[in-house]
Write a protein that holds these residues in place. Structure first.
Motif, PDB file in Angstrom:
ATOM      1  N   PHE A 125      43.644  45.283  45.948  1.00 48.21           N
ATOM      2  CA  PHE A 125      44.095  45.981  44.742  1.00 48.21           C
ATOM      3  C   PHE A 125      43.045  46.972  44.259  1.00 48.21           C
ATOM      4  O   PHE A 125      43.380  48.073  43.803  1.00 48.21           O
ATOM      5  N   LEU A 141      51.434  50.155  44.440  1.00 45.47           N
ATOM      6  CA  LEU A 141      50.807  49.146  43.596  1.00 45.47           C
ATOM      7  C   LEU A 141      51.864  48.229  42.987  1.00 45.47           C
ATOM      8  O   LEU A 141      51.705  47.003  42.938  1.00 45.47           O
ATOM      9  N   ASP A 142      52.965  48.817  42.519  1.00 44.05           N
ATOM     10  CA  ASP A 142      54.083  48.016  41.995  1.00 44.05           C
ATOM     11  C   ASP A 142      54.635  47.090  43.070  1.00 44.05           C
ATOM     12  O   ASP A 142      54.970  45.926  42.810  1.00 44.05           O
ATOM     13  N   GLU A 176      52.277  44.131  43.681  1.00 45.56           N
ATOM     14  CA  GLU A 176      52.364  43.147  42.604  1.00 45.56           C
ATOM     15  C   GLU A 176      53.662  42.354  42.694  1.00 45.56           C
ATOM     16  O   GLU A 176      53.696  41.158  42.390  1.00 45.56           O
ATOM     17  N   ARG A 177      54.730  42.991  43.111  1.00 46.13           N
ATOM     18  CA  ARG A 177      55.988  42.273  43.275  1.00 46.13           C
ATOM     19  C   ARG A 177      55.882  41.252  44.400  1.00 46.13           C
ATOM     20  O   ARG A 177      56.374  40.130  44.281  1.00 46.13           O
ATOM     21  N   LYS A 193      52.253  38.344  40.837  1.00 43.49           N
ATOM     22  CA  LYS A 193      51.308  38.313  39.727  1.00 43.49           C
ATOM     23  C   LYS A 193      50.727  39.712  39.513  1.00 43.49           C
ATOM     24  O   LYS A 193      50.736  40.553  40.404  1.00 43.49           O
ATOM     25  N   SER A 194      50.192  39.907  38.312  1.00 44.51           N
ATOM     26  CA  SER A 194      49.497  41.149  38.023  1.00 44.51           C
ATOM     27  C   SER A 194      48.197  41.212  38.803  1.00 44.51           C
ATOM     28  O   SER A 194      47.567  40.185  39.080  1.00 44.51           O
ATOM     29  N   ARG A 195      47.765  42.406  39.129  1.00 44.99           N
ATOM     30  CA  ARG A 195      46.486  42.577  39.816  1.00 44.99           C
ATOM     31  C   ARG A 195      45.325  42.105  38.946  1.00 44.99           C
ATOM     32  O   ARG A 195      44.219  41.881  39.446  1.00 44.99           O
ATOM     33  N   LYS A 196      45.569  41.956  37.641  1.00 44.32           N
ATOM     34  CA  LYS A 196      44.523  41.507  36.725  1.00 44.32           C
ATOM     35  C   LYS A 196      44.318  39.997  36.773  1.00 44.32           C
ATOM     36  O   LYS A 196      43.338  39.486  36.235  1.00 44.32           O
ATOM     37  N   ASP A 197      45.255  39.285  37.409  1.00 42.80           N
ATOM     38  CA  ASP A 197      45.127  37.830  37.538  1.00 42.80           C
ATOM     39  C   ASP A 197      44.230  37.531  38.740  1.00 42.80           C
ATOM     40  O   ASP A 197      44.675  37.080  39.795  1.00 42.80           O
ATOM     41  N   LEU A 239      44.778  35.670  42.575  1.00 38.80           N
ATOM     42  CA  LEU A 239      44.600  36.442  43.808  1.00 38.80           C
ATOM     43  C   LEU A 239      43.545  35.802  44.693  1.00 38.80           C
ATOM     44  O   LEU A 239      43.689  35.754  45.921  1.00 38.80           O
TER      45      LEU A 239
END
Length: 651
Positions: free
Chosen positions: A537, A551-552, A555-556, A560-564, A568
């Protein structure tokens, strides 16, 4: 070679003798012969059917050859060892386009070859003084999206990065001379949202496609002279339509998308006048459209349907009948329609699969298939390891398709064979019953090779693709390990003699499966594999920004969000380093620009920190695809010696 009512092309004896000269070889079946680059590849036929062009490769040469079908003689040949050709095609009887990727820089570019003179010239070069303002960075591309009526100019999109705009790229359309060294000129200026152009046969832009990465606004604009009309607009981050080409009558732009009724990937007709939809271009309820068959100006004549054995359908009824009648002779093979004349009177076909290491045929006007040459003439039909289809149930009951390649010597008995699980890359792709060099090389050494089409794979309906959303590192991985039990139950494979091997996303899948089911595998091999999702990411954002469709999509897949970052890490091989109990081999091309070599370096360091058994090798001057002969052989030697050390077998 396929045995059927197929004859040799009349008048091609000189070419055939040249292409088959290397067939005199040792009778011993070696893995290296399966791993070697195809000796004859990328075959194309000229617009009038007077010439053939092809790439000829060996351990000592890499050349592009142009051959006359009228005189049965080689017209010209050039050395392409430093540019790694990926695709070649005639743009006229006198000019050949070579799409390539520089071995050292990994830049994608295109060259034009003067067939008569045997001279080659790069079509576009990074040159800010010629193509953009002095404070700009000019990025070349290899795509040719059209030619003018006289076939004197090619139209090529380019990305221009302007320093005053930071990381902002603008896609312009250049008109590039084919027969002179005059400077290209800009014929259409795009903005930061422009992603594609369509041209008519006069070389005029008739469609401009835009996508706003921040708002997810997708727009298709029809252009008629100075008049621009927005014929389609929708806000959608994923599953958006994408422009493919035009219909032969030039009344419709063809767009790819998902049929909401069948949930299959399809292509639809969109009116250039008012944007009204006119139904599907071509469709089958039980098949996904894989791609369109179109000419250099992106006029579409037919489609290829996905599957273990691809199939074809054409708009013209007579052409459809002629092609599909001929292809009945090649049932059981993965067939590719590689090149054709302007009038489709001659078609170059590539057949791969059981009994065929990749054979080229010429389909004529009468429907007769004529053999031209083999991609791998030193591999005999009886040496090819058979590939069969099977399916099994995943833990949650989902049906998973799979391929099983069995060693020739075990094909009749299939009893307690040592096995290699070989998940494909992508992940949104699928294997075919063609010639898979790695699967064949492994099977030649006595291993059964299992290729599971885990959820998230394409080619089996969009429901199957959607089943993979949110399952990266979860069910997409357990689908792979679930492929083993049915074969063990039938005593086809030995449960105590299994390794797992993968490349790219398949490398990640192999590593993740080994971490989750360590008792099932004696060893694991990752080739150019993803190992650290946080780093994946990070690189995506660094290179392309925070607002991209890719990027979308990532994440799909992950769910999870890349911020998690903690999550990851929990599904990354780097974060699972403590879980590995078996020896691990990591191979990575140093010039890989798809999955950066840093992925394997990070996992190597994490494994060493945990005092795990890891072997690490970087392949010099190699890209993501093991495109060079030397490094492909080096990679295979590393893989086989490693696997045989932990799962011995008798050839």
């Amino acid at each position: 070679m396929i045995k059927s009512s197929i004859k040799y092309v009349v008048g091609l004896s000189v070419l055939i003798i040249g292409l088959l000269s290397s067939q005199i070889a040792s009778a011993q079946v070696t893995a290296e012969k399966f791993a070697a680059l195809p000796e004859t590849n990328l075959m194309a036929i000229s617009p009038e059917g007077k010439k053939l062009a092809y790439r000829k490769t060996s351990d000592s040469q890499d050349i592009v050859v142009v051959y006359s079908l009228e005189t049965n003689k080689t017209i010209s040949a050039i050395n392409v060892a430093d540019v790694n050709p990926r695709f070649i095609y005639f743009i006229s009887e006198g000019n050949l386009i070579i799409k390539a990727r520089d071995v050292e820089t990994n830049w994608s570019t295109a060259f034009v070859m003067d067939v008569g003179k045997g001279k080659v010239r790069q079509l576009l070069k990074p040159n800010p003084n010629n193509y953009a303002s002095d404070d700009s960075f000019y990025h070349t591309e290899s795509a040719v999206v059209g030619i003018d009526t006289e076939r004197e100019h090619a139209f090529m999109p380019v990305d221009t990065k302007e320093s005053v705009m930071g990381e902002l790229y603008k896609k312009h359309l250049m008109k590039v001379p084919l027969n002179s060294r005059r400077s290209p000129r800009t014929v259409e200026r795009g903005d930061e949202h422009t992603i594609d152009y369509l041209l008519n046969l006069k070389g005029e832009v008739i469609v401009k496609e835009k996508y706003n990465q921040i708002t997810n606004q997708h727009t298709i604009i029809s252009i008629d002279g100075d008049k621009e009309v927005e014929i389609y607009s929708e806000i959608k981050p994923l599953e958006r339509l994408s422009v493919v080409g035009t219909t032969p009558d030039a009344q419709y732009v063809v767009v790819a998308g998902i049929n909401s009724q069948t949930n299959r990937e399809s292509m639809f007709k969109l009116s250039l006048k008012d944007g009204s939809f006119a139904g599907e271009l071509l469709a089958k309820k039980d098949k996904d459209v894989e791609y369109a068959l179109m000419d250099i100006n992106r006029v579409i004549y037919g489609v290829r349907y996905a599957g273990f054995e691809p199939s074809y359908q054409f708009i013209d009824g007579e052409l459809n009948k002629r092609v599909n009648t001929a292809l009945k002779q090649l049932q059981g093979y993965s067939v590719g329609i590689e090149s054709w004349t302007d009038d489709w009177s001659k078609i170059v076909i590539l057949a791969e699969g059981n009994n065929s290491p990749g054979d080229y045929y010429l389909l004529g006007q009468t429907g007769q298939l004529s053999f031209i040459a083999s991609q791998r003439p030193n591999i005999k039909p009886e040496e090819i390891n058979p590939v069969i289809e099977y399916s099994y149930k995943a833990q949650d009951g989902l049906n998973i398709p799979a391929l099983l390649t069995t060693p020739v010597k075990h094909a009749q008995t299939m009893k307690n064979m040592p096995a290699i699980v070989l998940p494909h890359g992508g992940p949104q792709s699928h294997d075919k019953k063609g010639f898979d060099w790695l699967a064949q090389a492994l099977a030649s050494q006595g291993y059964a090779v299992i290729q599971p089409q885990y959820r998230g794979s394409d080619g089996f309906g969009y429901d199957f693709v959607e089943a993979g959303f949110g399952q990266w590192g979860q069910k997409m991985v357990t689908d792979i390990t679930d492929s083993i039990a049915p074969l063990v139950k039938q005593q086809i494979i030995d449960p105590d003699k299994i390794c797992i091997v993968g490349a790219s996303y398949g490398g990640y899948a192999a590593l993740a499966a080994a971490a989750k089911s360590s008792s099932q595998f004696k060893c694991v091999v990752s080739i150019n594999g993803v190992t650290d999702l946080n780093y994946l990411f990070y690189i995506e954002v660094k290179h392309y920004g925070k607002y991209t469709a890719s990027l979308d999509y990532l994440e799909r897949l992950v769910g999870k969000s890349r911020k998690d970052t903690n999550y990851l890490d929990s599904i990354s091989p780097t974060g699972l380093a403590k879980e590995y109990t078996m020896p691990i081999l990591l191979l990575h091309g140093r010039n890989d620009d798809v999955v950066e070599v840093e992925h394997s370096r990070r996992l190597r360091d994490a494994l060493n920190k945990e005092d795990k058994n890891v072997k690490y090798t970087e392949l010099l001057r190699e890209d993501h695809y093991l495109s060079r002969y030397e490094s492909r052989i080096e990679a295979l030697d590393n893989v086989l010696s490693f696997i045989k050390q932990h799962v011995p077998t008798k050839i």
